[in-house]
Design a protein around this motif. Structure first.
Motif, PDB file in Angstrom:
ATOM      1  N   ILE A  33      -8.492  -9.553   4.410  1.00  0.00           N
ATOM      2  CA  ILE A  33      -9.128  -8.548   5.266  1.00  0.00           C
ATOM      3  C   ILE A  33     -10.317  -9.155   5.998  1.00  0.00           C
ATOM      4  O   ILE A  33     -10.510  -8.940   7.205  1.00  0.00           O
ATOM      5  CB  ILE A  33      -9.546  -7.322   4.433  1.00  0.00           C
ATOM      6  N   ALA A  34     -11.125  -9.936   5.281  1.00  0.00           N
ATOM      7  CA  ALA A  34     -12.289 -10.567   5.902  1.00  0.00           C
ATOM      8  C   ALA A  34     -11.873 -11.512   7.019  1.00  0.00           C
ATOM      9  O   ALA A  34     -12.598 -11.681   8.009  1.00  0.00           O
ATOM     10  CB  ALA A  34     -13.102 -11.319   4.842  1.00  0.00           C
ATOM     11  N   ALA A  35     -10.696 -12.127   6.877  1.00  0.00           N
ATOM     12  CA  ALA A  35     -10.205 -13.048   7.905  1.00  0.00           C
ATOM     13  C   ALA A  35      -9.599 -12.324   9.103  1.00  0.00           C
ATOM     14  O   ALA A  35      -9.307 -12.963  10.108  1.00  0.00           O
ATOM     15  CB  ALA A  35      -9.177 -13.993   7.300  1.00  0.00           C
ATOM     16  N   GLY A  36      -9.393 -10.997   8.979  1.00  0.00           N
ATOM     17  CA  GLY A  36      -8.908 -10.236  10.118  1.00  0.00           C
ATOM     18  C   GLY A  36      -7.547  -9.607   9.964  1.00  0.00           C
ATOM     19  O   GLY A  36      -7.041  -8.987  10.917  1.00  0.00           O
ATOM     20  N   ALA A  37      -6.906  -9.749   8.804  1.00  0.00           N
ATOM     21  CA  ALA A  37      -5.607  -9.108   8.602  1.00  0.00           C
ATOM     22  C   ALA A  37      -5.732  -7.601   8.796  1.00  0.00           C
ATOM     23  O   ALA A  37      -6.738  -6.996   8.414  1.00  0.00           O
ATOM     24  CB  ALA A  37      -5.069  -9.416   7.208  1.00  0.00           C
ATOM     25  N   GLY A  38      -4.684  -7.013   9.357  1.00  0.00           N
ATOM     26  CA  GLY A  38      -4.703  -5.575   9.619  1.00  0.00           C
ATOM     27  C   GLY A  38      -4.051  -4.740   8.552  1.00  0.00           C
ATOM     28  O   GLY A  38      -4.017  -3.508   8.653  1.00  0.00           O
ATOM     29  N   GLY A  39      -3.531  -5.397   7.513  1.00  0.00           N
ATOM     30  CA  GLY A  39      -2.876  -4.649   6.457  1.00  0.00           C
ATOM     31  C   GLY A  39      -2.664  -5.507   5.229  1.00  0.00           C
ATOM     32  O   GLY A  39      -2.729  -6.735   5.276  1.00  0.00           O
ATOM     33  N   ILE A  40      -2.419  -4.826   4.112  1.00  0.00           N
ATOM     34  CA  ILE A  40      -2.056  -5.472   2.853  1.00  0.00           C
ATOM     35  C   ILE A  40      -0.753  -4.853   2.373  1.00  0.00           C
ATOM     36  O   ILE A  40      -0.593  -3.623   2.364  1.00  0.00           O
ATOM     37  CB  ILE A  40      -3.145  -5.282   1.777  1.00  0.00           C
ATOM     38  N   THR A  41       0.185  -5.717   1.999  1.00  0.00           N
ATOM     39  CA  THR A  41       1.495  -5.290   1.508  1.00  0.00           C
ATOM     40  C   THR A  41       1.662  -5.710   0.056  1.00  0.00           C
ATOM     41  O   THR A  41       1.252  -6.809  -0.328  1.00  0.00           O
ATOM     42  CB  THR A  41       2.620  -5.921   2.346  1.00  0.00           C
ATOM     43  N   VAL A  42       2.274  -4.838  -0.741  1.00  0.00           N
ATOM     44  CA  VAL A  42       2.694  -5.196  -2.096  1.00  0.00           C
ATOM     45  C   VAL A  42       4.075  -4.601  -2.355  1.00  0.00           C
ATOM     46  O   VAL A  42       4.456  -3.595  -1.762  1.00  0.00           O
ATOM     47  CB  VAL A  42       1.714  -4.709  -3.189  1.00  0.00           C
ATOM     48  N   HIS A  43       4.800  -5.260  -3.241  1.00  0.00           N
ATOM     49  CA  HIS A  43       6.147  -4.812  -3.600  1.00  0.00           C
ATOM     50  C   HIS A  43       6.225  -4.724  -5.124  1.00  0.00           C
ATOM     51  O   HIS A  43       6.677  -5.658  -5.785  1.00  0.00           O
ATOM     52  CB  HIS A  43       7.182  -5.805  -3.052  1.00  0.00           C
ATOM     53  N   PRO A  44       5.763  -3.629  -5.700  1.00  0.00           N
ATOM     54  CA  PRO A  44       5.838  -3.480  -7.156  1.00  0.00           C
ATOM     55  C   PRO A  44       7.290  -3.316  -7.607  1.00  0.00           C
ATOM     56  O   PRO A  44       8.007  -2.443  -7.103  1.00  0.00           O
ATOM     57  CB  PRO A  44       5.023  -2.210  -7.420  1.00  0.00           C
ATOM     58  N   ARG A  45       7.715  -4.147  -8.529  1.00  0.00           N
ATOM     59  CA  ARG A  45       9.093  -4.086  -9.037  1.00  0.00           C
ATOM     60  C   ARG A  45       9.097  -3.530 -10.460  1.00  0.00           C
ATOM     61  O   ARG A  45       8.119  -3.676 -11.198  1.00  0.00           O
ATOM     62  CB  ARG A  45       9.726  -5.480  -9.021  1.00  0.00           C
ATOM     63  N   PRO A  46      10.214  -2.929 -10.855  1.00  0.00           N
ATOM     64  CA  PRO A  46      10.268  -2.350 -12.200  1.00  0.00           C
ATOM     65  C   PRO A  46       9.994  -3.347 -13.311  1.00  0.00           C
ATOM     66  O   PRO A  46       9.446  -2.989 -14.350  1.00  0.00           O
ATOM     67  CB  PRO A  46      11.694  -1.797 -12.282  1.00  0.00           C
ATOM     68  N   ASP A  47      10.383  -4.625 -13.121  1.00  0.00           N
ATOM     69  CA  ASP A  47      10.158  -5.607 -14.182  1.00  0.00           C
ATOM     70  C   ASP A  47       8.744  -6.168 -14.178  1.00  0.00           C
ATOM     71  O   ASP A  47       8.391  -6.979 -15.038  1.00  0.00           O
ATOM     72  CB  ASP A  47      11.177  -6.750 -14.091  1.00  0.00           C
ATOM     73  N   GLN A  48       7.914  -5.738 -13.211  1.00  0.00           N
ATOM     74  CA  GLN A  48       6.507  -6.136 -13.126  1.00  0.00           C
ATOM     75  C   GLN A  48       6.346  -7.655 -13.108  1.00  0.00           C
ATOM     76  O   GLN A  48       5.387  -8.193 -13.655  1.00  0.00           O
ATOM     77  CB  GLN A  48       5.703  -5.523 -14.274  1.00  0.00           C
ATOM     78  N   ARG A  49       7.277  -8.331 -12.440  1.00  0.00           N
ATOM     79  CA  ARG A  49       7.218  -9.799 -12.404  1.00  0.00           C
ATOM     80  C   ARG A  49       6.017 -10.298 -11.609  1.00  0.00           C
ATOM     81  O   ARG A  49       5.589 -11.433 -11.774  1.00  0.00           O
ATOM     82  CB  ARG A  49       8.499 -10.375 -11.812  1.00  0.00           C
ATOM     83  N   HIS A  50       5.498  -9.449 -10.722  1.00  0.00           N
ATOM     84  CA  HIS A  50       4.274  -9.836 -10.002  1.00  0.00           C
ATOM     85  C   HIS A  50       3.332  -8.638  -9.903  1.00  0.00           C
ATOM     86  O   HIS A  50       2.534  -8.429 -10.805  1.00  0.00           O
ATOM     87  CB  HIS A  50       4.579 -10.498  -8.650  1.00  0.00           C
ATOM     88  N   ILE A  51       3.391  -7.870  -8.858  1.00  0.00           N
ATOM     89  CA  ILE A  51       2.488  -6.718  -8.716  1.00  0.00           C
ATOM     90  C   ILE A  51       2.810  -5.649  -9.747  1.00  0.00           C
ATOM     91  O   ILE A  51       3.971  -5.254  -9.915  1.00  0.00           O
ATOM     92  CB  ILE A  51       2.594  -6.145  -7.294  1.00  0.00           C
ATOM     93  N   ARG A  52       1.776  -5.186 -10.443  1.00  0.00           N
ATOM     94  CA  ARG A  52       1.927  -4.162 -11.462  1.00  0.00           C
ATOM     95  C   ARG A  52       1.342  -2.840 -10.965  1.00  0.00           C
ATOM     96  O   ARG A  52       0.565  -2.818 -10.010  1.00  0.00           O
ATOM     97  CB  ARG A  52       1.201  -4.600 -12.740  1.00  0.00           C
TER      98      ARG A  52
END
Length: 253
Positions: A33-52
């Motif tokens: 965000i500080a660098a200027g991105a206009g959005g943040i995306t996450v893809h939470p999966r049922p197995d919680q392999r990354h985003i929880r």
């Protein structure tokens, strides 16, 4: 101008490989965000392999009032211990956008879009529920997929063009046919009143050509390549490099 939404899933992969809280997905989002991105995306999966689910909540607080929040996920995946279901997560944080993706539990990554001839009836009540929450709905679709009119009829606001095949063709040095298919899909979507997003395997090497050829791209969601590049160049400079590519192409047409 096309919005860059930075997908921070890969930061969570690295954190989860060791346990604990580092590297922090919140800190990564703050830097993007500080660098200027206009959005943040996450893809939470049922197995919680990354985003929880707790990451989804924490990031919602970070982005609130600053940039758009885009939650990706399979709306058909049932709840299970530790995972309340995609619609429940959306209901809890009310992101600006929900991107529906037909990925199975065992998929390493999203690798195909919806078959609306098969999936439209199941999607209809889910799209309606999301829109009743005030959330913009985007459907993950293959370039050249038939039945985009069904996406509009369902009440979807946008499609996200799956750009994996384009990225492969670009890396092989022959992106023309894949680019043409993406461009035709974007034109058809826009003629139906659908906005156009894009994502998967987009990188600094192929993003400029994509945006120059495909009309009206409102948002690109980029994570894997961006964080791979950031290992060498740093996260904030890498985000800025993507924004420079977008700026050189100019406003979406």
């Amino acid at each position: 101008m096309t919005v860059l939404s930075v997908n921070v899933n890969k930061v969570a992969v690295l954190r989860n490989s060791r346990g604990g809280s580092e590297p922090s997905v919140v800190a990564a989002a703050e830097a993007a965000i500080a660098a200027g991105a206009g959005g943040i995306t996450v893809h939470p999966r049922p197995d919680q392999r990354h985003i929880r689910p707790d990451d989804v909540q924490a990031l919602a607080a970070v982005v609130a009032g600053r940039v758009e929040y885009n939650l990706e996920g399979n709306p058909f995946a049932p709840p299970r211990p530790g995972y309340p279901g995609f619609l429940a997560l959306v209901r809890a944080v009310r992101p600006q956008q929900a991107t529906l993706v037909p990925d199975g539990d065992g998929q390493l990554t999203s690798d195909h879009g919806f078959d609306l001839a098969r999936d439209a009836a199941r999607l209809a009540p889910l799209v309606a529920e999301l829109k009743a929450m005030g959330v913009r709905v985007s459907l993950f679709m293959d370039a050249g997929a038939p039945g985009l009119a069904q996406a509009a009829a369902l009440g979807a606001d946008r499609i996200e063009i799956y750009t994996g095949p384009y990225a492969e063709a670009h890396a092989a040095g022959d992106p023309g046919a894949a680019l043409a298919l993406c461009a035709a899909t974007a034109r058809e979507a826009r003629s139906l009143g659908l906005g156009v997003n894009a994502g998967h395997d987009l990188s600094q090497a192929n993003l400029g050509d994509f945006l120059a050829a495909v009309p009206g791209v409102l948002e690109v969601s980029i994570g894997h390549a961006l964080f791979g590049e950031a290992l060498h160049a740093g996260l904030m400079p890498t985000v800025r490099a993507y924004l420079d590519i977008i700026a050189r192409v100019g406003p979406h047409r």
